[in-house]
Design a protein around this motif. Structure first.
Motif, PDB file in Angstrom:
ATOM      1  N   HIS A   1      37.849  36.425  48.005  1.00  0.00           N
ATOM      2  CA  HIS A   1      37.650  36.736  46.585  1.00  0.00           C
ATOM      3  C   HIS A   1      36.200  37.134  46.307  1.00  0.00           C
ATOM      4  O   HIS A   1      35.924  37.963  45.462  1.00  0.00           O
TER       5      HIS A   1
ATOM      6  N   ILE B   1      43.347  38.697  45.727  1.00  0.00           N
ATOM      7  CA  ILE B   1      43.887  38.510  44.373  1.00  0.00           C
ATOM      8  C   ILE B   1      44.796  37.278  44.374  1.00  0.00           C
ATOM      9  O   ILE B   1      45.276  36.867  45.432  1.00  0.00           O
ATOM     10  N   ASP B   2      44.984  36.696  43.206  1.00  0.00           N
ATOM     11  CA  ASP B   2      45.979  35.639  43.026  1.00  0.00           C
ATOM     12  C   ASP B   2      46.952  36.092  41.951  1.00  0.00           C
ATOM     13  O   ASP B   2      46.533  36.727  40.987  1.00  0.00           O
TER      14      ASP B   2
ATOM     15  N   ASP C   1      48.697  28.934  50.508  1.00  0.00           N
ATOM     16  CA  ASP C   1      48.129  29.326  49.220  1.00  0.00           C
ATOM     17  C   ASP C   1      49.066  30.400  48.649  1.00  0.00           C
ATOM     18  O   ASP C   1      48.850  31.591  48.825  1.00  0.00           O
TER      19      ASP C   1
ATOM     20  N   HIS D   1      48.083  33.640  46.624  1.00  0.00           N
ATOM     21  CA  HIS D   1      46.965  34.399  47.192  1.00  0.00           C
ATOM     22  C   HIS D   1      47.402  35.568  48.091  1.00  0.00           C
ATOM     23  O   HIS D   1      48.244  35.419  48.963  1.00  0.00           O
TER      24      HIS D   1
HETATM   25 ZN   LIG Z   1      43.183  33.399  46.157  1.00  0.00          ZN
END
Ligand SMILES: [Zn+2]
Length: 308
Positions: free
Chosen positions: A87, A93-94, A136, A139
């Motif tokens: 990031h 990106i999330d 995650d 993500h």
């Molecule tokens: Zn992330």
């Protein structure tokens, strides 16, 4: 939930320092998901070193570059120090799913969530949900094979955007031809479309309303103008071939454009360019390539994915 809203909110969250390929691919992912009825938005993109220090300081006693970022009362949210997250380099990106009314963020890792991740992967992202040690799920990142150390030293990854195939729908936000189609549909058929240059489900419905209106007017049909490709509309559709010219021909030119086939200028005349676009579309759809718009061709153009 308008696509424009999802894209605008996501652009804001990504910030200005994104890698251009990652940014374009992220927007493409949101648009592709939207065509499948999935409303997805980004919650994060580029994160400065200071912002990362704030996050790392949560649940810890921590200082960075002489500044105190300790916030031990909060729970730990990340193990990445400044410079240890993609990031920080505009490469990650999330995302999360947005409820249909646009008011709620949904973080459940269900089939829709996994589909978004799959679209992201098709576009060249690596997904945090595939990681073994620590999953995650929101993500996605593109590293270009570079480590944090290399990125911190100022190296930039050599990324290329995975482009759409020729048979992909026209999904580019702000597309000028689509904007002109939407404006014409609004003025001619009062369809109230958001003029956003995105050929999504709403524009497809408006196109169908236009076709139903014209069939009622020109062929004395009594179709409900509901924008649905139902059996009555299907039976009433007018076959068209080279030489024809009327408002339905204009709609016939707009329809293949939606599928990624360019019929040239939308002039409501069934000329050589319209014929060539139809022929390519028929070939790509594996239907008989007679260069005319008969029922089968109209069906391929107008039916939703689940109807074909
Ligand atoms: Zn992330």
């Amino acid at each position: 939930m308008a696509l424009r809203t999802l894209l605008d909110r996501s652009l804001k969250k990504m910030g200005k320092a994104m890698n251009p390929v990652v940014k374009a691919s992220a927007l493409e992912m949101i648009q592709r998901a939207y065509t499948e009825g999935i409303t997805v938005q980004l919650s994060a993109g580029h994160r400065s070193m200071e912002e990362q220090a704030v996050l790392y300081g949560q649940g810890r006693v921590y200082s960075y570059k002489g500044k105190n970022y300790s916030n031990p009362a909060k729970p730990i949210v990340t193990n990445a120090k400044p410079g240890q997250s993609y990031h920080n380099f505009g490469l990650a990106i999330d995302f999360f799913i947005v409820s249909d009314d646009g008011t709620k963020a949904i973080w459940t890792v269900d089939s829709r969530w996994k589909r978004v991740a799959a679209i992201g992967k098709e576009l060249g992202f690596e997904w945090g949900g595939d990681w073994r040690a620590f999953k995650d799920y929101p993500h996605l990142e593109m590293t270009g094979g570079l480590t944090y150390t290399q990125l911190q030293a100022g190296k930039t990854p050599n990324l290329t955007k995975i482009s759409e195939g020729t048979t992909m729908p026209k999904t580019s936000y702000g597309d000028s031809q689509t904007i002109s189609i939407q404006k014409t549909l609004n003025s001619r058929y009062k369809t109230n479309l958001a003029v956003d240059g995105f050929f999504g489900p709403k524009t497809r419905t408006a196109l169908l309303k236009g076709i139903q209106t014209e069939l009622n007017k020109q062929c004395n049909k009594k179709l409900a103008v509901d924008g649905k490709w139902g059996p009555k509309t299907k039976a009433a559709i007018l076959p068209l071939k080279k030489g024809n010219g009327c408002n339905i021909t204009w709609l016939l030119q707009a329809a293949p454009y939606m599928k990624g086939f360019d019929p040239g200028p939308l002039d409501a005349r069934f000329g050589s360019k319209t014929e060539a676009a139809l022929y390519k579309f028929q070939k790509a759809s594996n239907i008989s390539a007679d260069k005319q718009a008969g029922q089968e061709t109209w069906n391929q153009l107008l039916a939703s994915k689940s109807q074909i």
